[in-house]
Write a protein that holds these residues in place. Structure first.
Motif, PDB file in Angstrom:
ATOM      1  N   ALA A 160      14.153  14.579  -6.990  1.00 17.29           N
ATOM      2  CA  ALA A 160      13.531  13.322  -7.375  1.00 17.29           C
ATOM      3  C   ALA A 160      13.414  12.273  -5.969  1.00 17.29           C
ATOM      4  CB  ALA A 160      13.988  12.535  -8.369  1.00 17.29           C
ATOM      5  N   ASN A 161      12.513  12.687  -5.018  1.00 19.55           N
ATOM      6  CA  ASN A 161      12.781  12.290  -3.743  1.00 19.55           C
ATOM      7  C   ASN A 161      11.476  11.602  -3.258  1.00 19.55           C
ATOM      8  OD1 ASN A 161      11.578  14.477  -3.050  1.00 19.55           O
ATOM      9  ND2 ASN A 161      13.178  15.105  -1.693  1.00 19.55           N
ATOM     10  N   GLU A 162      10.301  11.829  -3.996  1.00 19.36           N
ATOM     11  CA  GLU A 162       8.776  11.407  -3.657  1.00 19.36           C
ATOM     12  C   GLU A 162       8.356  10.740  -4.824  1.00 19.36           C
ATOM     13  OE1 GLU A 162       6.615  14.489  -2.097  1.00 19.36           O
ATOM     14  OE2 GLU A 162       7.923  14.530  -0.138  1.00 19.36           O
ATOM     15  N   PHE A 163       7.743   9.365  -4.596  1.00 20.04           N
ATOM     16  CA  PHE A 163       7.101   8.786  -5.816  1.00 20.04           C
ATOM     17  C   PHE A 163       5.739   8.144  -5.220  1.00 20.04           C
ATOM     18  CE2 PHE A 163      11.304   9.164  -7.144  1.00 20.04           C
ATOM     19  CZ  PHE A 163      11.184   9.018  -8.529  1.00 20.04           C
ATOM     20  N   GLN A 213      14.237   6.643 -10.599  1.00 22.53           N
ATOM     21  CA  GLN A 213      12.956   6.086 -11.098  1.00 22.53           C
ATOM     22  C   GLN A 213      13.211   4.507 -11.597  1.00 22.53           C
ATOM     23  OE1 GLN A 213      11.389   8.137 -14.697  1.00 22.53           O
ATOM     24  NE2 GLN A 213      12.043   6.434 -15.812  1.00 22.53           N
ATOM     25  N   VAL A 214      14.325   4.543 -12.084  1.00 22.98           N
ATOM     26  CA  VAL A 214      14.809   2.981 -12.582  1.00 22.98           C
ATOM     27  C   VAL A 214      14.462   1.892 -11.170  1.00 22.98           C
ATOM     28  CG1 VAL A 214      16.507   1.415 -13.360  1.00 22.98           C
ATOM     29  CG2 VAL A 214      16.073   3.209 -14.672  1.00 22.98           C
ATOM     30  N   GLN A 215      15.383   2.386 -10.155  1.00 23.16           N
ATOM     31  CA  GLN A 215      15.571   1.687  -8.871  1.00 23.16           C
ATOM     32  C   GLN A 215      14.007   1.540  -8.189  1.00 23.16           C
ATOM     33  OE1 GLN A 215      19.053   1.884  -6.688  1.00 23.16           O
ATOM     34  NE2 GLN A 215      19.820   3.570  -7.993  1.00 23.16           N
ATOM     35  N   ILE A 216      13.246   2.868  -8.317  1.00 23.33           N
ATOM     36  CA  ILE A 216      11.827   2.827  -7.913  1.00 23.33           C
ATOM     37  C   ILE A 216      11.074   1.555  -8.605  1.00 23.33           C
ATOM     38  CG2 ILE A 216       9.752   4.178  -7.637  1.00 23.33           C
ATOM     39  CD1 ILE A 216      11.662   4.917  -5.464  1.00 23.33           C
ATOM     40  N   SER A 242       8.909  -5.790  -7.328  1.00 25.93           N
ATOM     41  CA  SER A 242       9.325  -6.847  -6.190  1.00 25.93           C
ATOM     42  C   SER A 242       8.428  -6.858  -5.096  1.00 25.93           C
ATOM     43  CB  SER A 242      10.590  -6.705  -5.622  1.00 25.93           C
ATOM     44  OG  SER A 242      11.761  -6.633  -6.512  1.00 25.93           O
ATOM     45  N   LEU A 243       7.746  -5.572  -4.985  1.00 27.89           N
ATOM     46  CA  LEU A 243       6.812  -5.581  -3.718  1.00 27.89           C
ATOM     47  C   LEU A 243       5.424  -5.987  -4.445  1.00 27.89           C
ATOM     48  CD1 LEU A 243       5.814  -4.365  -1.143  1.00 27.89           C
ATOM     49  CD2 LEU A 243       5.542  -2.193  -2.385  1.00 27.89           C
ATOM     50  N   TYR A 244       5.058  -5.684  -5.525  1.00 29.86           N
ATOM     51  CA  TYR A 244       3.875  -6.308  -6.301  1.00 29.86           C
ATOM     52  C   TYR A 244       3.654  -7.801  -6.226  1.00 29.86           C
ATOM     53  CZ  TYR A 244       0.359  -7.530  -9.595  1.00 29.86           C
ATOM     54  OH  TYR A 244      -0.763  -8.098  -9.953  1.00 29.86           O
ATOM     55  N   THR A 245       5.115  -8.462  -6.449  1.00 35.05           N
ATOM     56  CA  THR A 245       5.161  -9.828  -6.599  1.00 35.05           C
ATOM     57  C   THR A 245       4.942 -10.498  -5.115  1.00 35.05           C
ATOM     58  OG1 THR A 245       6.808  -9.754  -8.517  1.00 35.05           O
ATOM     59  CG2 THR A 245       6.767 -11.788  -6.817  1.00 35.05           C
ATOM     60  N   GLU A 246       5.320  -9.680  -4.186  1.00 33.69           N
ATOM     61  CA  GLU A 246       5.462 -10.593  -3.042  1.00 33.69           C
ATOM     62  C   GLU A 246       3.999 -10.127  -2.293  1.00 33.69           C
ATOM     63  OE1 GLU A 246       6.657 -12.367   0.156  1.00 33.69           O
ATOM     64  OE2 GLU A 246       8.039 -11.875  -1.568  1.00 33.69           O
ATOM     65  N   LEU A 247       3.418  -8.742  -2.681  1.00 34.66           N
ATOM     66  CA  LEU A 247       2.135  -8.863  -2.211  1.00 34.66           C
ATOM     67  C   LEU A 247       0.962  -9.846  -2.857  1.00 34.66           C
ATOM     68  CD1 LEU A 247       1.838  -4.788  -2.198  1.00 34.66           C
ATOM     69  CD2 LEU A 247       1.863  -6.574  -0.275  1.00 34.66           C
ATOM     70  N   LYS A 248       1.088 -10.108  -4.217  1.00 34.83           N
ATOM     71  CA  LYS A 248       0.364 -11.161  -4.867  1.00 34.83           C
ATOM     72  C   LYS A 248       0.372 -12.419  -3.934  1.00 34.83           C
ATOM     73  CE  LYS A 248      -1.451 -11.257  -8.512  1.00 34.83           C
ATOM     74  NZ  LYS A 248      -2.700 -11.075  -8.701  1.00 34.83           N
ATOM     75  N   ILE A 271       8.129   6.715  -1.025  1.00 35.83           N
ATOM     76  CA  ILE A 271       7.249   5.963  -1.833  1.00 35.83           C
ATOM     77  C   ILE A 271       5.877   5.853  -1.360  1.00 35.83           C
ATOM     78  CG2 ILE A 271       6.550   3.933  -3.388  1.00 35.83           C
ATOM     79  CD1 ILE A 271       9.581   3.138  -3.285  1.00 35.83           C
ATOM     80  N   ASP A 272       5.109   6.379  -1.757  1.00 39.20           N
ATOM     81  CA  ASP A 272       3.669   6.570  -0.866  1.00 39.20           C
ATOM     82  C   ASP A 272       2.822   5.610  -1.664  1.00 39.20           C
ATOM     83  OD1 ASP A 272       4.318   8.343   1.042  1.00 39.20           O
ATOM     84  OD2 ASP A 272       2.953  10.111   0.047  1.00 39.20           O
ATOM     85  N   VAL A 273       2.534   4.483  -1.084  1.00 35.74           N
ATOM     86  CA  VAL A 273       1.582   3.458  -1.418  1.00 35.74           C
ATOM     87  C   VAL A 273       0.315   3.550  -0.967  1.00 35.74           C
ATOM     88  CG1 VAL A 273       1.413   0.845  -1.929  1.00 35.74           C
ATOM     89  CG2 VAL A 273       3.738   2.093  -1.789  1.00 35.74           C
ATOM     90  N   VAL A 274      -0.896   3.350  -1.839  1.00 29.75           N
ATOM     91  CA  VAL A 274      -2.197   3.366  -1.329  1.00 29.75           C
ATOM     92  C   VAL A 274      -2.890   2.481  -2.105  1.00 29.75           C
ATOM     93  CG1 VAL A 274      -2.637   5.365  -2.984  1.00 29.75           C
ATOM     94  CG2 VAL A 274      -4.145   4.897  -1.010  1.00 29.75           C
TER      95      VAL A 274
END
Length: 491
Positions: free
Chosen positions: A102-105, A58-61, A67-73, A215-218
């Protein structure tokens, strides 16, 4: 609470925070000695988290999502009508329901529009099947440029946001740009990110500690308190009369005391909640979203009532409500904890049955979301409407299996956050208890043949993994204790 060393807090089992991952509880006090001995063996081998620790992953997730949010912004500069908000963690890894590894978030990216006035039209006002909605555009500022131009669809003199275009041509493109940049960044090269896409989520496959993690992102359009889902926005006269009817007819409304006051032009409905009722404080602050969920043309053709424009359909999501239920009702007493443990066992059975039979309909048709809704109903019935003391995890599993079989028999599984009379005292700001709120049947799109196969495969799986013989030894299910659920299934 502990610190990962990277500024990311993680919470111990049974302790949650609004937006932190929650490792499943492995508290042995939930088990009941000899009665649960064999069930615990199944749990240890098939349900308990194995491999890399939940906390390490979870720490790495978290780092990746930040990082993904910063880029999407950055997309807001090229899409000035779009406003993104930080990711909300959701799903089994947020609710303490994860099984196996612990393989799906799951994460939801809230968004709104700026320079655009939009109105969310929900059932029954939109003539769509229950649980679906549309976003109608009322006004667009002249200073706002819309890209892609086909994002809005004209119909009958109105403009609607295309769920399909938003997912396929806007959000997916933004994700692809971010992933491409990450994979070129030496500091993130070890993740080896790959994107898959299947509405409503976009799945990112990443390598963490040498193992594949998804990681499922919606994207989720946030519905504010002025939404039609709030009782204040309903037809007030209809709401008053239907609420009073339920108070008179439904015992679960005994905690309400209604008083109707009329002072034109307003109508005030005051109801006093029994101090003993466990309401969700400030429930109007709970966040509700629309997620992309257009209807493919091939499925629209087979519907009894076809949807006029399947590309503009969005699905109403109450994931934020669900996690608050689990944070509170799932941990506050032994019965709640045993029901949560039993639900994870049922999820584990669903996963393991695929190993027994690769075409198992228990795995391919029945979803973890179906099991989650059974769990929500059981928590409401057995810990709130009634105070049932379950003697073991085996007994809790017996209730969940009985409720699932009852739903399969009627081909009807009511979504917990749709019409649910017993929810009134706990979410008084919302109209879940009102007759004007339709029932969402989570089995609606399943064929009779699929439902029958799930029933058959459930029976076989319980016998194959020696769980049926354990259930046969437990106390019989008290159907009176789950009457609110059974009544909704039978209605």
């Amino acid at each position: 609470m502990a610190d990962s060393g990277n500024g990311d807090a993680w919470y111990a089992p049974g302790v949650s925070a609004p937006n932190c991952w929650l490792p499943p509880s492995n508290d042995d006090s939930v088990w009941c000695g000899p009665e649960d001995k064999e069930l615990k063996q199944f749990y240890d081998h098939n349900v308990n988290i194995r491999g890399a620790s939940f906390q390490d992953v979870q720490v790495q997730i978290d780092q990746l999502l930040k990082s993904l949010y910063t880029e999407l912004k950055r997309a807001e500069s090229t899409h000035p009508f779009l406003r993104l908000k930080p990711f909300l963690k959701q799903g089994g890894s947020r609710e303490g329901l994860k099984v196996g590894a612990a393989n799906e978030f799951d994460a939801l990216l809230p968004f709104t529009f700026t320079g655009i006035t939009a109105k969310v039209i929900e059932t029954p006002e939109n003539n769509l099947p229950p649980g679906l909605a549309e976003i109608c555009i009322k006004r667009i500022s002249d200073r706002v440029a819309i890209r892609p131009v086909e994002l809005f669809v004209d119909r009958d003199g109105e403009r609607y946001v295309s769920s399909e275009v938003f997912h396929d041509k806007l959000f997916k493109s933004l994700i692809d740009t971010a992933v491409q940049k990450f994979n070129q960044d030496p500091s993130m090269s070890s993740f080896n990110i790959r994107r898959q896409a299947s509405a409503p989520a976009i799945k990112l496959d990443v390598i963490i500690n040498g193992e594949m993690v998804s990681i499922d992102v919606v994207p989720g359009f946030e519905i504010y308190a002025s939404s039609s889902s709030l009782s204040a926005e309903r037809d007030v006269e209809r709401y008053v009369s239907s609420s009073q009817d339920f108070h008179d007819e439904d015992p679960s409304f005994g905690s309400f005391h209604f008083r109707r006051e009329t002072s034109p032009p307003a109508i005030t409905l005051a109801f006093i909640i029994n101090p003993g009722v466990d309401t969700f404080a400030n429930s109007s602050s709970l966040r509700k979203f629309l997620v992309t969920r257009w209807i493919p043309s091939s499925k629209n053709i087979t519907r009894t009532v076809r949807i006029p424009d399947p590309a503009t359909v969005w699905r109403v999501s109450h994931s934020h409500f669900e996690m608050h239920i689990f944070d509170k009702w799932g941990v506050e007493n032994l019965t709640g904890k045993r029901l949560v443990r039993a639900a994870r066992i049922l999820k584990g059975l669903r996963v393991k049955d695929k190993d027994r039979n690769c075409s198992s309909q228990l795995h391919h048709v029945l979803t973890s979301y179906h099991i989650k809704n059974i769990l929500l109903h059981s928590l409401l019935c057995l810990t709130k409407v009634n105070a049932v003391s379950l003697s073991s995890v085996s007994e809790a599993l017996g209730y969940l299996v009985f409720m699932l079989k009852s739903a399969l028999t009627r081909s009807k599984l009511p979504k917990f956050f749709s019409f649910n009379p017993s929810l009134g005292p706990y979410f008084p700001d919302y109209a879940f208890h009102s007759r004007s709120t339709p029932v969402v049947n989570l089995f609606e799109e399943r064929s009779e043949g699929e439902i029958q196969q799930v029933q058959a495969h459930l029976t076989k799986a319980l016998k194959h993994f020696n769980l049926q013989q354990l259930l046969d030894k437990t106390q019989h299910v008290d159907t009176c204790a789950i009457k609110p659920f059974l009544d909704n299934v039978e209605a």
